[in-house]
Design an enzyme around this catalytic site. Structure first.
Site, PDB file in Angstrom:
ATOM      1  N   HIS A 121      -4.950  -2.470   6.960  1.00  0.00           N
ATOM      2  CA  HIS A 121      -5.358  -3.868   6.754  1.00  0.00           C
ATOM      3  C   HIS A 121      -5.673  -4.460   8.129  1.00  0.00           C
ATOM      4  O   HIS A 121      -5.094  -4.039   9.139  1.00  0.00           O
ATOM      5  CB  HIS A 121      -4.176  -4.599   6.109  1.00  0.00           C
ATOM      6  CG  HIS A 121      -4.418  -6.003   5.701  1.00  0.00           C
ATOM      7  ND1 HIS A 121      -4.388  -7.051   6.594  1.00  0.00           N
ATOM      8  CD2 HIS A 121      -4.661  -6.561   4.486  1.00  0.00           C
ATOM      9  CE1 HIS A 121      -4.602  -8.184   5.946  1.00  0.00           C
ATOM     10  NE2 HIS A 121      -4.783  -7.915   4.661  1.00  0.00           N
ATOM     11  N   ASP A 198       3.742  -1.056   8.259  1.00  0.00           N
ATOM     12  CA  ASP A 198       3.252  -2.214   7.518  1.00  0.00           C
ATOM     13  C   ASP A 198       3.679  -2.009   6.069  1.00  0.00           C
ATOM     14  O   ASP A 198       3.109  -1.174   5.358  1.00  0.00           O
ATOM     15  CB  ASP A 198       1.719  -2.277   7.643  1.00  0.00           C
ATOM     16  CG  ASP A 198       1.127  -3.376   6.774  1.00  0.00           C
ATOM     17  OD1 ASP A 198       1.851  -3.939   5.944  1.00  0.00           O
ATOM     18  OD2 ASP A 198      -0.093  -3.635   6.915  1.00  0.00           O
ATOM     19  N   GLN A 201       2.476  -3.903   1.219  1.00  0.00           N
ATOM     20  CA  GLN A 201       2.252  -3.431  -0.154  1.00  0.00           C
ATOM     21  C   GLN A 201       3.340  -2.462  -0.588  1.00  0.00           C
ATOM     22  O   GLN A 201       3.300  -1.969  -1.722  1.00  0.00           O
ATOM     23  CB  GLN A 201       0.877  -2.724  -0.261  1.00  0.00           C
ATOM     24  CG  GLN A 201      -0.312  -3.602   0.070  1.00  0.00           C
ATOM     25  CD  GLN A 201      -0.582  -4.676  -0.985  1.00  0.00           C
ATOM     26  OE1 GLN A 201      -0.070  -4.625  -2.096  1.00  0.00           O
ATOM     27  NE2 GLN A 201      -1.379  -5.661  -0.624  1.00  0.00           N
ATOM     28  N   LYS A 224       4.196 -11.418  -1.646  1.00  0.00           N
ATOM     29  CA  LYS A 224       3.702 -10.290  -2.451  1.00  0.00           C
ATOM     30  C   LYS A 224       4.825  -9.670  -3.289  1.00  0.00           C
ATOM     31  O   LYS A 224       4.612  -8.718  -4.016  1.00  0.00           O
ATOM     32  CB  LYS A 224       3.100  -9.225  -1.537  1.00  0.00           C
ATOM     33  CG  LYS A 224       1.816  -9.682  -0.835  1.00  0.00           C
ATOM     34  CD  LYS A 224       1.187  -8.542  -0.076  1.00  0.00           C
ATOM     35  CE  LYS A 224       0.183  -8.997   0.946  1.00  0.00           C
ATOM     36  NZ  LYS A 224      -1.071  -9.454   0.375  1.00  0.00           N
ATOM     37  N   CYS A 364      -9.867  -7.184   3.448  1.00  0.00           N
ATOM     38  CA  CYS A 364      -9.336  -7.189   4.834  1.00  0.00           C
ATOM     39  C   CYS A 364      -9.173  -5.773   5.356  1.00  0.00           C
ATOM     40  O   CYS A 364      -8.178  -5.456   6.032  1.00  0.00           O
ATOM     41  CB  CYS A 364      -8.009  -7.936   4.930  1.00  0.00           C
ATOM     42  SG  CYS A 364      -8.160  -9.669   4.533  1.00  0.00           S
TER      43      CYS A 364
HETATM   44  C1  PLP Z   1      -1.374  -3.683   3.696  1.00  0.00           C
HETATM   45  C2  PLP Z   1      -1.340  -5.114   4.115  1.00  0.00           C
HETATM   46  N1  PLP Z   1      -0.950  -5.431   5.349  1.00  0.00           N
HETATM   47  C3  PLP Z   1      -0.879  -6.708   5.772  1.00  0.00           C
HETATM   48  C4  PLP Z   1      -1.220  -7.745   4.955  1.00  0.00           C
HETATM   49  C5  PLP Z   1      -1.132  -9.146   5.467  1.00  0.00           C
HETATM   50  O1  PLP Z   1      -0.133  -9.846   4.800  1.00  0.00           O
HETATM   51  P1  PLP Z   1       0.048 -11.422   5.030  1.00  0.00           P
HETATM   52  O2  PLP Z   1      -1.306 -12.028   4.807  1.00  0.00           O
HETATM   53  O3  PLP Z   1       1.047 -11.821   4.006  1.00  0.00           O
HETATM   54  O4  PLP Z   1       0.518 -11.590   6.428  1.00  0.00           O
HETATM   55  C6  PLP Z   1      -1.647  -7.471   3.651  1.00  0.00           C
HETATM   56  C7  PLP Z   1      -2.079  -8.569   2.760  1.00  0.00           C
HETATM   57  O5  PLP Z   1      -2.866  -8.395   1.860  1.00  0.00           O
HETATM   58  C8  PLP Z   1      -1.702  -6.131   3.223  1.00  0.00           C
HETATM   59  O6  PLP Z   1      -2.113  -5.811   1.989  1.00  0.00           O
END
Ligand code: PLP
Length: 409
Positions: A121, A198, A201, A224, A364
């Site tokens: 992401h 990370d 998900q 999430k 993203c």
């Molecule tokens: C794999 C992954 N990493 C990071 C993020 C970023 O999360 P946040 O926008 O809650 O900081 C997301 C959000 O969709 C994600 O799916």
């Protein structure tokens, strides 16, 4: 409790959208919130609202107990050794940026390497691009196999003794792939690198044990996983956090302030400058209680079943191209696809008219879109409240979309 009973606990799901019962298939973007979480946040504002760590009055004590109690729930949820290792942040993005701005900028220099993967992401790409620019370190990418998975042989071939940071997602927000983080962490450590995970998900859907994974940092977002927006977590190993400088300076994070010099509070508070996200943390604590009551094992098994069913049903739609592994093995509840040459935004618009919410766009993950040779895709993501019936409705909606666009052109 089955998915239908669980669904009853989410008031938002009990509504019609565009004349149809809502089918919410966008939990990868943000999950819906059960009544327990909504009530916990409401109760805090209704009865306990006060600032934390300061007041000696009763409301201040209640707010502090709620906030610090949530930290203990998070610690247990990811099996961290101590609450000193649990830092509340705004979300995954802030958590990864904290590691980049504090640990990475202090420890990396020219010649060092940062290794990430093509499926990351943007929140797990751009902070490292910035670190590379500022320190002179090199950013390297783990390649993906044809089905979008990461091969450990490629991990071994990419990580070198110059690698200082490896940062990989536990679950891809596009491909649904579950990565072998424990094995990747082992290889990273063999080369003296630290492992950042990370888990945006991952945390909502899989049981996480940071000690078993042996990761050095792990980031996730409350919104999430049935919690409120604006709250997230950075887990870090104590000995690393102890040697890191805070990123934000001001109230709450200090021990002593002189005219020209100040000292910081101990962990975890030195990383929590300013009035923290109290209601968010309390809501996240309630979300963890809720998820644990249902059971992460049960949630994972349910989503796995839904992913398998979705792969089967969606394949029946003519012109369907599904990205990522062809089977549900090592896949979380995320299915990304395109329907012939119908633009995914058009697919999402037609489905919305049927009350079905999916995501369309680059998710993203523009480097991954480039790797997939797609400018955008459609994505259905499932959670504990989704049912096979939702997937049947999605399939019917996609068949309708296909027919609609063949009539138009
Ligand atoms: C794999 C992954 N990493 C990071 C993020 C970023 O999360 P946040 O926008 O809650 O900081 C997301 C959000 O969709 C994600 O799916």
């Amino acid at each position: 409790m089955n998915a239908k009973e669980i669904r009853e606990l989410f008031p938002i799901l009990n509504q019609e959208v565009n004349g149809h019962p809502l089918v919410y298939l966008d939990s990868g973007a943000t999950s819906q919130k059960p009544i327990q979480v909504i009530e916990a946040v409401q109760k805090y504002y209704h009865y306990d609202n006060s600032n934390v760590h300061r007041g000696v009055h009763t409301l201040g004590t209640r707010a502090t107990d709620g906030y610090e109690g949530a930290r203990e729930k998070v610690r247990k949820f990811i099996q961290a050794k101590s609450t000193e290792e649990i830092i509340f942040t705004r979300g995954t993005t802030t958590s990864i940026n904290t590691v980049a701005a504090s640990y990475a900028k202090a420890n990396l220099s020219e010649g060092d390497e940062i290794v990430i993967s093509y499926m990351e992401h943007h929140s797990n790409i751009i902070p490292w691009q910035q670190v590379a620019k500022e320190t002179g370190a090199t950013l390297k990418y783990l390649p993906l196999q044809e089905d979008g998975t990461i091969a450990l042989s490629d991990v071994s071939a990419t990580i070198t003794d110059q690698t200082k940071i490896v940062s990989v997602t536990l679950v891809s927000n596009v491909l649904g792939v579950i990565n072998p983080i424990k094995d990747i962490a082992k290889i990273a450590h063999q080369h003296g690198a630290i492992m950042v995970v990370d888990a945006a998900q991952g945390a909502p859907h899989l049981k996480i044990d940071v000690q078993d994974l042996d990761c050095d940092f792990l980031a996730f977002s409350g919104h999430k996983m049935c919690g409120p927006t604006g709250i997230g977590v950075l887990y870090g190993k104590k000995q690393l956090l102890e040697n890191m400088e805070p990123v934000e300076f001001g109230g709450e994070m200090i021990d002593f302030v002189g005219l020209y010099e100040s000292t910081w509070k101990e962990l975890p508070w030195k990383f929590e400058g300013g009035t923290p996200i109290i209601a968010g943390a309390i809501g996240l604590g309630a979300a963890i209680d809720f998820l644990e009551e249902i059971g992460l094992d049960q949630i994972e098994a349910h989503e796995h079943k839904l992913a398998a069913y979705a792969l089967e049903r969606l394949s029946e739609v003519e012109g369907m191209k599904i990205f990522g592994p062809k089977t549900a093995a090592n896949r979380a509840g995320i299915v990304t696809f395109n329907l012939d040459d119908v633009h995914p935004h058009d697919v999402a618009t037609v489905l919305d008219a049927e009350g079905i919410a999916i995501r369309a766009g680059h998710h993203c993950a523009q480097p991954l879109m480039k790797w997939l040779k797609q400018s955008a895709t459609a994505r259905a993501s499932f959670y504990l409240y989704n049912t096979e019936e939702d997937i049947d409705k999605l399939t019917a909606g996609l068949i309708k979309t296909k027919e609609y666009f063949s009539d138009v052109f």
